[in-house]
Scaffold this motif. Structure first.
Motif, PDB file in Angstrom:
ATOM      1  N   GLY A   1      14.124  -2.051  -1.019  1.00 24.65           N
ATOM      2  CA  GLY A   1      14.638  -3.216  -1.476  1.00 24.65           C
ATOM      3  C   GLY A   1      13.951  -4.585  -1.820  1.00 24.65           C
ATOM      4  O   GLY A   1      14.626  -4.915  -2.433  1.00 24.65           O
ATOM      5  N   ASP A   2      13.471  -4.540  -1.042  1.00 24.70           N
ATOM      6  CA  ASP A   2      12.751  -6.000  -0.813  1.00 24.70           C
ATOM      7  C   ASP A   2      11.548  -6.190  -1.684  1.00 24.70           C
ATOM      8  O   ASP A   2      10.729  -4.994  -2.570  1.00 24.70           O
ATOM      9  N   TYR A   3      11.682  -7.769  -2.525  1.00 21.95           N
ATOM     10  CA  TYR A   3      10.515  -7.545  -3.592  1.00 21.95           C
ATOM     11  C   TYR A   3       9.174  -8.306  -2.759  1.00 21.95           C
ATOM     12  O   TYR A   3       8.900  -9.553  -2.052  1.00 21.95           O
ATOM     13  N   ILE A   4       7.770  -7.903  -2.901  1.00 20.76           N
ATOM     14  CA  ILE A   4       6.970  -7.997  -1.826  1.00 20.76           C
ATOM     15  C   ILE A   4       5.494  -8.414  -2.915  1.00 20.76           C
ATOM     16  O   ILE A   4       5.703  -7.218  -3.395  1.00 20.76           O
ATOM     17  N   SER A   5       4.587  -8.988  -1.749  1.00 24.40           N
ATOM     18  CA  SER A   5       2.999  -8.696  -3.061  1.00 24.40           C
ATOM     19  C   SER A   5       2.040  -8.463  -1.371  1.00 24.40           C
ATOM     20  O   SER A   5       2.553  -9.539  -0.763  1.00 24.40           O
ATOM     21  N   VAL A   6       1.504  -8.405  -2.566  1.00 20.65           N
ATOM     22  CA  VAL A   6       0.124  -7.447  -1.018  1.00 20.65           C
ATOM     23  C   VAL A   6      -0.394  -6.822  -2.064  1.00 20.65           C
ATOM     24  O   VAL A   6      -0.045  -6.066  -3.067  1.00 20.65           O
TER      25      VAL A   6
ATOM     26  N   GLY B   1       5.798  -6.148  -6.405  1.00 22.38           N
ATOM     27  CA  GLY B   1       7.135  -5.273  -7.042  1.00 22.38           C
ATOM     28  C   GLY B   1       7.830  -5.107  -5.813  1.00 22.38           C
ATOM     29  O   GLY B   1       7.938  -5.785  -4.957  1.00 22.38           O
ATOM     30  N   THR B   2       9.006  -4.518  -6.761  1.00 22.98           N
ATOM     31  CA  THR B   2       9.754  -4.100  -5.196  1.00 22.98           C
ATOM     32  C   THR B   2      10.098  -3.106  -4.412  1.00 22.98           C
ATOM     33  O   THR B   2       9.317  -2.227  -5.171  1.00 22.98           O
ATOM     34  N   VAL B   3      10.080  -2.599  -2.745  1.00 30.84           N
ATOM     35  CA  VAL B   3       9.251  -1.816  -2.438  1.00 30.84           C
ATOM     36  C   VAL B   3      11.053  -0.144  -2.947  1.00 30.84           C
ATOM     37  O   VAL B   3      12.110  -0.950  -2.741  1.00 30.84           O
ATOM     38  N   LYS B   4      10.124   0.918  -3.716  1.00 32.34           N
ATOM     39  CA  LYS B   4      11.083   1.388  -3.148  1.00 32.34           C
ATOM     40  C   LYS B   4      10.792   2.156  -2.011  1.00 32.34           C
ATOM     41  O   LYS B   4      11.886   3.381  -1.948  1.00 32.34           O
TER      42      LYS B   4
ATOM     43  N   VAL C   1       9.131   3.833   1.584  1.00 34.88           N
ATOM     44  CA  VAL C   1       8.125   3.939   2.328  1.00 34.88           C
ATOM     45  C   VAL C   1       7.334   4.774   3.509  1.00 34.88           C
ATOM     46  O   VAL C   1       8.232   5.416   3.774  1.00 34.88           O
ATOM     47  N   THR C   2       6.485   6.123   2.713  1.00 33.88           N
ATOM     48  CA  THR C   2       6.105   7.064   3.554  1.00 33.88           C
ATOM     49  C   THR C   2       4.583   7.043   4.826  1.00 33.88           C
ATOM     50  O   THR C   2       4.315   6.006   4.763  1.00 33.88           O
ATOM     51  N   LEU C   3       4.266   8.531   5.024  1.00 33.82           N
ATOM     52  CA  LEU C   3       3.221   7.548   6.202  1.00 33.82           C
ATOM     53  C   LEU C   3       2.258   7.620   5.864  1.00 33.82           C
ATOM     54  O   LEU C   3       1.168   7.303   6.718  1.00 33.82           O
ATOM     55  N   GLY C   4       2.457   7.900   4.429  1.00 34.51           N
ATOM     56  CA  GLY C   4       0.665   7.683   3.744  1.00 34.51           C
ATOM     57  C   GLY C   4       0.986   6.717   2.648  1.00 34.51           C
ATOM     58  O   GLY C   4      -0.334   5.618   2.990  1.00 34.51           O
ATOM     59  N   ASN C   5       1.287   6.230   2.018  1.00 36.94           N
ATOM     60  CA  ASN C   5       1.701   5.410   1.048  1.00 36.94           C
ATOM     61  C   ASN C   5       2.754   4.467   1.046  1.00 36.94           C
ATOM     62  O   ASN C   5       4.052   4.823   1.795  1.00 36.94           O
ATOM     63  N   THR C   6       3.067   3.456  -0.048  1.00 35.43           N
ATOM     64  CA  THR C   6       3.802   2.465  -0.261  1.00 35.43           C
ATOM     65  C   THR C   6       3.844   2.607  -1.332  1.00 35.43           C
ATOM     66  O   THR C   6       3.653   1.896  -1.889  1.00 35.43           O
ATOM     67  N   VAL C   7       5.496   2.993  -1.892  1.00 39.46           N
ATOM     68  CA  VAL C   7       5.482   2.857  -3.458  1.00 39.46           C
ATOM     69  C   VAL C   7       6.286   1.853  -3.813  1.00 39.46           C
ATOM     70  O   VAL C   7       7.302   1.118  -3.580  1.00 39.46           O
ATOM     71  N   LEU C   8       5.474   1.350  -4.471  1.00 39.19           N
ATOM     72  CA  LEU C   8       6.333  -0.182  -5.751  1.00 39.19           C
ATOM     73  C   LEU C   8       6.974   0.224  -7.196  1.00 39.19           C
ATOM     74  O   LEU C   8       6.220   0.744  -7.446  1.00 39.19           O
ATOM     75  N   SER C   9       7.629  -0.949  -7.175  1.00 42.51           N
ATOM     76  CA  SER C   9       7.932  -1.094  -8.824  1.00 42.51           C
ATOM     77  C   SER C   9       8.153  -2.263  -9.065  1.00 42.51           C
ATOM     78  O   SER C   9       8.928  -2.911  -8.622  1.00 42.51           O
ATOM     79  N   THR C  10       7.846  -2.213 -10.015  1.00 49.82           N
ATOM     80  CA  THR C  10       7.572  -3.752 -10.715  1.00 49.82           C
ATOM     81  C   THR C  10       7.859  -4.398 -12.014  1.00 49.82           C
ATOM     82  O   THR C  10       8.917  -3.009 -11.843  1.00 49.82           O
ATOM     83  N   PRO C  11       8.586  -5.583 -11.440  1.00 49.06           N
ATOM     84  CA  PRO C  11       9.471  -5.303 -12.839  1.00 49.06           C
ATOM     85  C   PRO C  11       9.602  -5.401 -13.910  1.00 49.06           C
ATOM     86  O   PRO C  11      11.161  -4.893 -14.687  1.00 49.06           O
ATOM     87  N   ASP C  12       8.285  -4.684 -14.728  1.00 51.38           N
ATOM     88  CA  ASP C  12       8.255  -4.124 -16.039  1.00 51.38           C
ATOM     89  C   ASP C  12       8.602  -2.882 -16.304  1.00 51.38           C
ATOM     90  O   ASP C  12       8.152  -2.121 -16.938  1.00 51.38           O
ATOM     91  N   ASN C  13       8.365  -1.750 -14.437  1.00 46.81           N
ATOM     92  CA  ASN C  13       9.168  -0.827 -14.651  1.00 46.81           C
ATOM     93  C   ASN C  13       7.305   0.411 -14.364  1.00 46.81           C
ATOM     94  O   ASN C  13       7.432   1.867 -14.589  1.00 46.81           O
TER      95      ASN C  13
END
Length: 277
Positions: free
Chosen positions: A127-132, A137-140, A142-154
């Motif tokens: 739910g946090d919005y991060i830049s990295v 994007g918004t954090v959807k 976090v797995t042990l391999g990747n982090t999934v983000l969703s941008t404002p335009d989905n």
């Protein structure tokens, strides 16, 4: 080459094996099925307990998954032992295979280690919005391999965890409040005090602007073509973008209504004609 397959012969062997080991096979299957069911129940119970205690969702999911896979491995070893398999040798084989696989997928293991660091250190959560790593994007998840983000335009962005732990992380929603930074330019011939009063009136009337910390309206610099005012109100994090967009529009309209110009860069070109030689 003779490829004939004696079905009756092998059928007799299978039947003979099942006659001797059938009960052990059924018990092994029962151990496996009941064990997996039990592992899922324990995982769900562990996650539920952690969530009731308001433990971060990433950490609760991580603990639940670790518990599940450890129990499943234990159940698998128990089922093989029921079938008469030498589990000591099996564990040694698993260890050897684990080492070989680890050397082959060392990048994935690095992502795994980084995922553990992210889950335990918790620089952000779902739910946090991060830049990295050059993306935002918004954090959807976090797995042990990747982090999934969703941008404002989905758009869905999948970032390897090693890219995150090795980079600067900006978490825009980590705190409850945020400051809006606006830069408003007025003409050199305009009344600075009047312009500040107009902007302050808008901020006082805006319910989303917080009283504490107090807002700031001040002259920041004398630009090439304008006197620049900084407008810095504080709002709740969830109100940031809505308040920013509305204030930008209202300030422009209010300055227009009060005869205060917002200049834009321009150049005066003087053409000098030379006399005839």
């Amino acid at each position: 080459m003779n490829l004939d397959f004696d079905v009756s012969k092998h059928s007799d062997q299978i039947i003979a094996w099942l006659t001797v080991n059938g009960i052990d096979l059924l018990m092994a299957l029962l151990i496996l099925l009941v064990g997996i069911w039990f592992a899922r129940r324990v995982r769900d119970a562990a996650q539920g307990t952690l969530e009731k205690r308001e433990v971060d969702i990433l950490l609760s999911n991580f603990v639940g998954n670790v518990v599940f896979y450890v129990l499943v491995l234990t159940v698998l070893i128990a089922a093989l032992g029921q079938l008469g398999v030498d589990t000591t040798s099996f564990i040694a084989i698993v260890g050897t295979l684990g080492l070989a696989i680890g050397l082959a997928v060392k990048d994935n293991l690095a992502n795994f280690a980084s995922g553990v660091v992210l889950i335990l250190a918790r620089p952000f959560t779902v739910g946090d919005y991060i830049s990295v790593a050059g993306v935002s994007g918004t954090v959807k998840n976090v797995t042990l391999g990747n982090t999934v983000l969703s941008t404002p335009d989905n758009q869905k962005i999948i970032v390897p965890n090693t890219k995150i732990t090795g980079d600067v992380i900006t978490n825009a929603t980590a705190n409850n409040t945020r400051r809006i930074d606006l830069l408003i330019g007025i003409g050199y011939g305009d009344d600075i005090a009047k312009a500040k009063s107009v902007v302050q009136g808008l901020l006082e009337a805006e319910s989303r602007v917080l009283d504490d910390p107090a807002y700031t309206v001040a002259v920041s610099e004398l630009g090439d073509s304008s006197v620049n005012l900084v407008v810095r109100p504080w709002v709740k994090t969830e109100d940031y973008w809505g308040a920013r967009f509305d204030l930008t529009e209202r300030i422009k309209l209010a300055l227009d209504e009060n005869g205060i110009s917002i200049p834009f860069p321009q150049r005066d070109i003087h053409i000098v004609s030379g006399g005839e030689s």
